[in-house]
Design an enzyme around this catalytic site. Structure first.
Site, PDB file in Angstrom:
ATOM      1  N   THR A   1      41.153  39.376  44.065  1.00 12.61           N
ATOM      2  CA  THR A   1      41.471  39.010  45.455  1.00 12.61           C
ATOM      3  C   THR A   1      42.349  37.764  45.488  1.00 12.61           C
ATOM      4  OG1 THR A   1      39.414  39.992  46.223  1.00 12.61           O
ATOM      5  CG2 THR A   1      40.426  38.346  47.668  1.00 12.61           C
TER       6      THR A   1
ATOM      7  N   ASN B   1      41.250  52.290  44.061  1.00 12.22           N
ATOM      8  CA  ASN B   1      39.846  52.115  43.697  1.00 12.22           C
ATOM      9  C   ASN B   1      38.909  53.133  44.339  1.00 12.22           C
ATOM     10  OD1 ASN B   1      40.901  50.394  45.853  1.00 12.22           O
ATOM     11  ND2 ASN B   1      38.766  49.892  46.240  1.00 12.22           N
TER      12      ASN B   1
ATOM     13  N   GLN C   1      42.072  48.045  38.766  1.00 10.17           N
ATOM     14  CA  GLN C   1      41.286  49.192  38.297  1.00 10.17           C
ATOM     15  C   GLN C   1      41.786  49.764  36.961  1.00 10.17           C
ATOM     16  OE1 GLN C   1      38.453  50.422  39.348  1.00 10.17           O
ATOM     17  NE2 GLN C   1      38.226  49.305  41.266  1.00 10.17           N
TER      18      GLN C   1
ATOM     19  N   ALA D   1      37.807  40.516  35.759  1.00  8.79           N
ATOM     20  CA  ALA D   1      36.947  40.781  34.594  1.00  8.79           C
ATOM     21  C   ALA D   1      35.778  41.716  34.889  1.00  8.79           C
ATOM     22  CB  ALA D   1      36.417  39.443  34.051  1.00  8.79           C
ATOM     23  N   HIS D   2      35.233  41.646  36.118  1.00 12.83           N
ATOM     24  CA  HIS D   2      34.006  42.431  36.353  1.00 12.83           C
ATOM     25  C   HIS D   2      34.261  43.933  36.440  1.00 12.83           C
ATOM     26  CE1 HIS D   2      34.131  43.292  40.836  1.00 12.83           C
ATOM     27  NE2 HIS D   2      35.003  42.310  40.807  1.00 12.83           N
TER      28      HIS D   2
ATOM     29  N   THR E   1      38.719  22.323  37.764  1.00 12.69           N
ATOM     30  CA  THR E   1      38.268  22.447  36.369  1.00 12.69           C
ATOM     31  C   THR E   1      38.117  23.918  36.003  1.00 12.69           C
ATOM     32  OG1 THR E   1      37.158  20.333  36.566  1.00 12.69           O
ATOM     33  CG2 THR E   1      36.455  21.755  34.738  1.00 12.69           C
TER      34      THR E   1
ATOM     35  N   CYS F   1      32.353  47.601  49.995  1.00 13.79           N
ATOM     36  CA  CYS F   1      31.925  47.026  51.265  1.00 13.79           C
ATOM     37  C   CYS F   1      31.464  48.092  52.247  1.00 13.79           C
ATOM     38  CB  CYS F   1      33.045  46.183  51.868  1.00 13.79           C
ATOM     39  SG  CYS F   1      34.591  47.037  51.929  1.00 13.79           S
TER      40      CYS F   1
END
Ligand code: PLP
Length: 378
Positions: free
Chosen positions: A72, A153, A181, A202-203, A239, A328
């Site tokens: 996002t 997706n 994707q 990454a997820h 950071t 969602c």
């Protein structure tokens, strides 16, 4: 009851090896990468190793990879940065992009009324019309960004990055593709592809949530998206998420190292599901491009009936996690802008997205089919 997870386009389970790598960093390497002492230098090394891994697998220059909080943020950065910093006055996209693209376009429409937003027409299976794109690029040479996702997706429909990229190149347009994707599932060679920006998360490939990256082709530098310190070569203050980027790199490394076996396994599961559906559920049709679409996604379409009305809900009660589209729109599919773009507002079917990972088994698919039979044939 052990649950069966078939919603891997929404997110994927964290690979235990990735979790171990992250835990090691969390416990041992707490230094701030900006510090010049030994702890800081170790942390800096980890961040730069992670960047090297991403660049290596995507055949990108190390300096073109920037870590972010995910898909996002990365797409927001590209679309808004392209208008703000690169003089883009037209964006050509499609109505089935992820909301991180579509809502960024809404923002741009509101705050930069001089920017024209054009959404391409789609085929029945969700392919953006490339001849309309060519016509638009030919007819008007204003500074343009084309933003089209690599694979959708919800329905899995995939575009040919080479073909669309070449067209953009031919007419001098910049090209962004939301590759969230497909990263880790298809080889992507940025040394050959004519794309200027891609994004990853990454997820979606068994890494941690809240970390991703954006690839920005070196000759199109954007200004900082988050102001602060000089992190990410001044592009994104704050950071660094040292254990997050370590997890991302580890997961990406595993995804590309094991891609052929993982892909073959997932394709087998998908083929088995398709076969069984054809045999036992003749009423089921499909959304998207089943033959050419992403191999991890299958979007089923059931005629609306009292038995299918609460299909997702009843599958959930039966221990099976699938979705109605994007994450969602859990519970119902009324929220799917993708299905609406393909089928119109009056769609009277129940749509169900099944998405696999290499952790799934044939038994998972058999259990899904059996639960489906119980619900649909009631
Ligand atoms: N783009 C696509 C195609 C997605 O499927 C997703 C995930 O839902 C995103 C972008 C957003 O990624 P993230 O969850 O990392 O913000």
């Amino acid at each position: 009851m052990s649950r069966i997870y078939l919603d891997n386009a929404a997110t994927t389970p964290l690979d235990p090896t990735v979790a171990d790598a992250m835990m090691h960093v969390m416990q041992q390497h707490y230094g701030n990468p900006s510090s010049i002492h030994a702890e800081g230098r170790q942390a800096r090394t980890l961040v730069e190793q992670a960047r090297r891994t991403v660049a290596h697998h995507l055949r990108a220059s190390i300096g073109d990879v920037f870590f972010t909080s995910g898909g996002t943020e990365s797409s927001n950065m590209v679309l808004k940065g392209a208008v703000r910093d690169l003089g883009i006055t037209r964006i050509i996209s499609s109505p089935i992009e992820h909301h991180c693209v579509l809502h960024s376009l809404d923002y741009l429409k509101q705050h930069y009324p001089q920017v024209e937003i054009v959404l391409l027409p789609l085929s029945d299976t969700g392919h953006p019309d490339i001849s309309v794109l060519e016509h638009l690029l030919q007819a008007d040479d204003r500074p343009t960004l084309v933003s089209l996702m690599h694979a959708n997706n919800e329905i899995g429909t995939r575009i040919d990055l080479q073909q669309f990229g070449q067209l953009c190149q031919q007419y001098g347009a910049l090209f962004h593709s939301d590759t969230v994707q497909t990263i880790g599932f298809y080889p992507i060679d940025l040394s050959q592809l004519p794309v200027h920006f891609i994004t990853g998360s990454a997820h979606k490939f068994h890494g941690p949530k809240g970390v991703g990256f954006v690839y920005i082709n070196g000759s199109h530098q954007l200004k900082p998206f988050i102001d602060g310190g000089a992190q990410e070569r001044n592009m994104r203050g704050g950071t660094e998420n040292v254990y997050g980027v370590t997890g991302l790199a580890k997961a990406l490394d595993l995804a590309y190292t094991h891609l052929p076996q993982r892909e073959a396994h997932i394709r087998e599961l998908r083929a088995y599901l398709l076969e069984e559906l054809a045999l036992h559920f003749p009423q089921v049709t499909f959304n998207g491009d089943v033959a050419q679409g992403h191999y991890k996604v299958l979007n089923l379409r059931f005629p609306l009936s009292p038995a299918t009305e609460l299909l997702l809900f009843n599958l959930d009660i039966a221990g099976i996690s699938v979705s109605g589209g994007s994450a969602c729109s859990s519970g119902t599919d009324t929220g799917s802008h993708v299905i609406r773009a393909l089928r119109g507002d009056a769609d009277d079917a129940v749509n169900l997205r099944v998405s696999f990972s290499h952790y799934n088994t044939q038994q998972d698919v058999a259990s899904f089919l059996s639960a489906l039979r119980g619900i649909v044939e009631k």
